[in-house]
Scaffold this active site. Sequence first.
Site, PDB file in Angstrom:
ATOM      1  N   TYR A  54      -2.913 -39.333 -34.502  1.00  0.00           N
ATOM      2  CA  TYR A  54      -2.004 -38.237 -33.260  1.00  0.00           C
ATOM      3  C   TYR A  54      -2.339 -36.893 -33.372  1.00  0.00           C
ATOM      4  CZ  TYR A  54       1.844 -37.313 -36.191  1.00  0.00           C
ATOM      5  OH  TYR A  54       2.352 -36.995 -37.434  1.00  0.00           O
ATOM      6  N   LEU A  59      -1.096 -30.300 -43.667  1.00  0.00           N
ATOM      7  CA  LEU A  59      -1.503 -30.724 -42.502  1.00  0.00           C
ATOM      8  C   LEU A  59      -1.857 -29.021 -41.610  1.00  0.00           C
ATOM      9  CD1 LEU A  59      -2.033 -32.527 -40.196  1.00  0.00           C
ATOM     10  CD2 LEU A  59       0.298 -31.332 -39.399  1.00  0.00           C
TER      11      LEU A  59
HETATM   12  N1  PMP Z   1       3.112 -30.977 -41.864  1.00  0.00           N
HETATM   13  C1  PMP Z   1       3.038 -32.705 -41.360  1.00  0.00           C
HETATM   14  C2  PMP Z   1       3.483 -32.790 -42.094  1.00  0.00           C
HETATM   15  C3  PMP Z   1       3.796 -32.429 -39.820  1.00  0.00           C
HETATM   16  O1  PMP Z   1       3.772 -33.967 -39.444  1.00  0.00           O
HETATM   17  C4  PMP Z   1       3.527 -31.483 -38.822  1.00  0.00           C
HETATM   18  C5  PMP Z   1       3.488 -31.832 -37.530  1.00  0.00           C
HETATM   19  N2  PMP Z   1       3.318 -32.696 -37.248  1.00  0.00           N
HETATM   20  C6  PMP Z   1       2.935 -30.241 -39.554  1.00  0.00           C
HETATM   21  C7  PMP Z   1       2.861 -29.935 -41.045  1.00  0.00           C
HETATM   22  C8  PMP Z   1       2.837 -29.264 -38.217  1.00  0.00           C
HETATM   23  O2  PMP Z   1       2.021 -29.618 -37.639  1.00  0.00           O
HETATM   24  P1  PMP Z   1       2.816 -28.965 -36.034  1.00  0.00           P
HETATM   25  O3  PMP Z   1       2.296 -27.460 -36.334  1.00  0.00           O
HETATM   26  O4  PMP Z   1       1.253 -28.425 -35.672  1.00  0.00           O
HETATM   27  O5  PMP Z   1       3.077 -29.534 -35.226  1.00  0.00           O
END
Ligand code: PMP
Length: 285
Positions: A33, A207
């Site tokens: 996603y 991530l």
């Molecule tokens: N780490 C995790 C585990 C997340 O779920 C998210 C948000 N989806 C992020 C980091 C931050 O990622 P982003 O800046 O792409 O939203």
Amino acid sequence: MSRIAYVNGRYLPLSDAAVSIEDRGYQFADGVYEVCEVRGGLLVDERRHLARLDRSLREIGMARPMSAAALSVVLHETVRRNRVHDGIVYLQITRGVARRDFAFPPADTPPSVVVSARGNDRARIEQLAADGIAVITVPDIRWQRVDIKSVALLPNVLAKQTAREQGAREAWLVDAQGRVTEGASSNAWIVSRDGKLITHPLGHDVLPGITRAVVLDVVKAQGLELEERAFTVQEAYAAREAFVTSASQIVLPVVSIDGRPIGNGAPGLIATALRRDYHRHAELS
Ligand code: PMP
């Protein structure tokens, strides 16, 4: 106005928007996603989100279900139909609907593509940023490929619930060596006593946050010192500042960790400045 979702080629009222109980996302969390911020009706950093989506799909052995241009149309159309000015757009792609079997379904199984969008209360998020948030720490019990933005989020759900029950907004996940990997739904940052920004390096254990990537551009532009390395919970307790980054909230200052005030217990100057400058470095489309 009722909300509209895109499901496999159709825009439907949320009450009619559904996938089969044999969807592999539902049965195996076999899908990925993206969440993209919407600001003034436009998508923030869409290009980078779609690039990360491509990577996630590749890592789980799936082809992109449609071109980036077609996906972009669907994202924008879903935002438009829901009249979202400020909020988020959510995109989920799973390995489709098939008789339950762990191994991949036949190669001609169409993936399931779902897009939804919703507005958020920008004033409330600004207030959160002005107040700062409380964070707790919990063990990181996730699998070893959390760099893939998979819908398998049970450990994150449990961590977030623990935070909620303790009156905190986010949980920081701590590895077996006592180091913070990231938040349950955000990347984690501290500012050391000597003013260095510290965040976990990219790898299989965090991530690759899009907000993290853009904040790194802001850090560079502001001439701040940066160390991409893991930091311990003890270092975080002693930090001058702490903050989290995510697409839905951008930069949120952390004012306490496990009940201990960080710095002087108020949002830090660096976090506040990064939040202020963020959208000058982000792309709108
Ligand atoms: N780490 C995790 C585990 C997340 O779920 C998210 C948000 N989806 C992020 C980091 C931050 O990622 P982003 O800046 O792409 O939203």
